[in-house]
Enzyme design. Structure first.
Site, PDB file in Angstrom:
ATOM      1  N   GLY A 153      -1.172  -0.275  -7.988  1.00 35.61           N
ATOM      2  CA  GLY A 153      -2.163   0.598  -7.384  1.00 35.61           C
ATOM      3  C   GLY A 153      -1.661   2.025  -7.337  1.00 35.61           C
ATOM      4  O   GLY A 153      -0.479   2.307  -7.557  1.00 35.61           O
ATOM      5  N   CYS A 154      -2.575   2.955  -7.046  1.00 32.41           N
ATOM      6  CA  CYS A 154      -2.217   4.372  -7.032  1.00 32.41           C
ATOM      7  C   CYS A 154      -1.247   4.700  -5.901  1.00 32.41           C
ATOM      8  O   CYS A 154      -0.250   5.400  -6.102  1.00 32.41           O
ATOM      9  CB  CYS A 154      -3.466   5.229  -6.944  1.00 32.41           C
ATOM     10  SG  CYS A 154      -4.623   4.758  -5.637  1.00 32.41           S
ATOM     11  N   TYR A 155      -1.508   4.198  -4.695  1.00 34.98           N
ATOM     12  CA  TYR A 155      -0.594   4.451  -3.581  1.00 34.98           C
ATOM     13  C   TYR A 155       0.809   3.892  -3.861  1.00 34.98           C
ATOM     14  O   TYR A 155       1.809   4.592  -3.661  1.00 34.98           O
ATOM     15  CB  TYR A 155      -1.139   3.859  -2.288  1.00 34.98           C
ATOM     16  CG  TYR A 155      -2.267   4.621  -1.639  1.00 34.98           C
ATOM     17  CD1 TYR A 155      -2.198   5.998  -1.431  1.00 34.98           C
ATOM     18  CD2 TYR A 155      -3.409   3.960  -1.203  1.00 34.98           C
ATOM     19  CE1 TYR A 155      -3.234   6.689  -0.813  1.00 34.98           C
ATOM     20  CE2 TYR A 155      -4.450   4.643  -0.583  1.00 34.98           C
ATOM     21  CZ  TYR A 155      -4.356   6.009  -0.391  1.00 34.98           C
ATOM     22  OH  TYR A 155      -5.387   6.680   0.224  1.00 34.98           O
TER      23      TYR A 155
END
Length: 349
Positions: A153-155
């Site tokens: 994921g981006c986070y």
């Protein structure tokens, strides 16, 4: 591969799917052969995303109608919980196909952890065991040989790139990490939601999923691998009123080290990495420095509290935080130079 690789993009009507189309359309070694979006089946891609007006793309179809036998690679841009059975069906139809999954369905290695955070048992546990975590800079060798890559994921991408090298080097206390994360509204998907309406999200800043965001166990999993033990972090995400971009500010407690030591360790770790850049002392990472690109910028600063430091990382949540990283991993599994199709400079202003 002498001929162009044939690829399909599942969930092409979502933001991550659309960015995969944007990047793949100008990749010199791939041909977009199939695009799926069950709710928009039969439509032209330009009817769903008008900015693709100049591209000759296949029409959107239901995923069940795709002939998987002639494809080399599939990108999955579907919501979590929907990819598992589809992935199993695709691999059953073509066991040699390479799958780059941009959903959360195969990122967590432990089935019990997945069930705890996603509310149901995993529907493809054997594939879950096979999946390689697709954070390119840490798992490059494993990704190259993989059939199923679970792109982070981006986070987690922004946070882990900032923290894993310094945690692994024993420079910080891994049990005392606070992450203040902020993302543009594309991170919430393209579906209609009240909190992402312009009049609701604009001119404001709002935290969400406080203490229970599903990316937290992903971050804990990989920091735990780095330090060889179980880790629990304090992670709070926020929605910021812009389309794309992400910035994570991590507060860490030093372990016999200084902020300069952290910066040096990160610079050493990423010295030969094409997309991860450690800013010189005093330079502040900003989302506008990486917008539209596959680059990550990391900065380290002394905290005014003795024995603590602040690590800031920024990326574009749709590129390095999703579709760009998937393209980077595709290059690895297909044997192309890793940076192919990904060297766009950030859009500024």
């Amino acid at each position: 591969m002498a001929t162009k690789a044939k690829i399909a993009i599942l969930g092409a009507s979502g933001y991550t799917g659309a960015d995969a189309v944007r990047l793949a359309a100008r990749h010199p070694h791939v041909e977009i052969t199939a695009l799926t979006a069950n709710t928009h089946a039969g439509k032209a891609m330009a009817d769903v995303f008008p900015h693709f007006f100049m591209l000759d793309l296949p029409k959107l179809v239901a995923w069940e109608s795709v002939d998987w036998s002639g494809l080399d690679t599939v990108f999955c841009g579907l919501p979590h919980g929907t990819t598992q059975e589809i992935t199993a069906a695709v691999l059953a139809a073509n066991p040699k196909i390479k799958i780059l999954d941009m959903s959360a369905d195969f990122r967590l290695r432990d089935g019990a952890t997945y069930a705890e955070w996603y509310g149901h048992e995993h529907q493809a546990p054997e594939l879950q065991k096979e999946a390689v975590y697709g954070l390119t800079e840490f798992y490059r060798k494993e990704i190259t040989a993989a059939r199923l890559v679970a792109c982070p994921g981006c986070y987690p991408t922004a946070t882990l790139l900032a923290l894993v090298p310094i945690a692994k080097a024993g420079l910080i206390h891994a049990e005392d990490i606070i992450v203040d994360a902020k993302s543009g509204v594309t991170g919430a998907g393209r579906g209609l939601k009240q909190n992402t309406l312009f009049s609701e999200a604009g001119e404001g800043l709002s935290p969400y999923s406080i203490g229970k965001h599903r990316h937290a166990p992903e971050i804990e999993q990989e920091i735990g691998v780095a330090v060889g033990g179980k880790v629990t972090i304090n992670f709070t995400p926020h929605l910021i009123p812009m389309a794309r971009g992400e910035l994570c500010t991590s507060y860490v407690r030093l372990k016999g080290a200084t902020a300069d030591d952290l910066r040096k360790a990160l610079a050493d770790a990423y010295r030969d990495e094409p997309f991860v850049h450690v800013a010189p002392k005093g330079v502040v990472p900003q989302t506008q420095n990486v917008r539209g690109s596959n680059y990550v910028q990391i900065g380290v600063f002394e905290d005014r509290i003795p024995g603590r430091a602040i690590v800031i990382s920024t990326l574009d949540n749709l590129v390095k935080g999703s579709a760009g990283q998937a393209i980077q991993n595709m290059n690895l599994v297909l044997g192309y130079p890793e940076t192919t199709g990904l060297e766009q400079i950030a859009l500024f202003p």
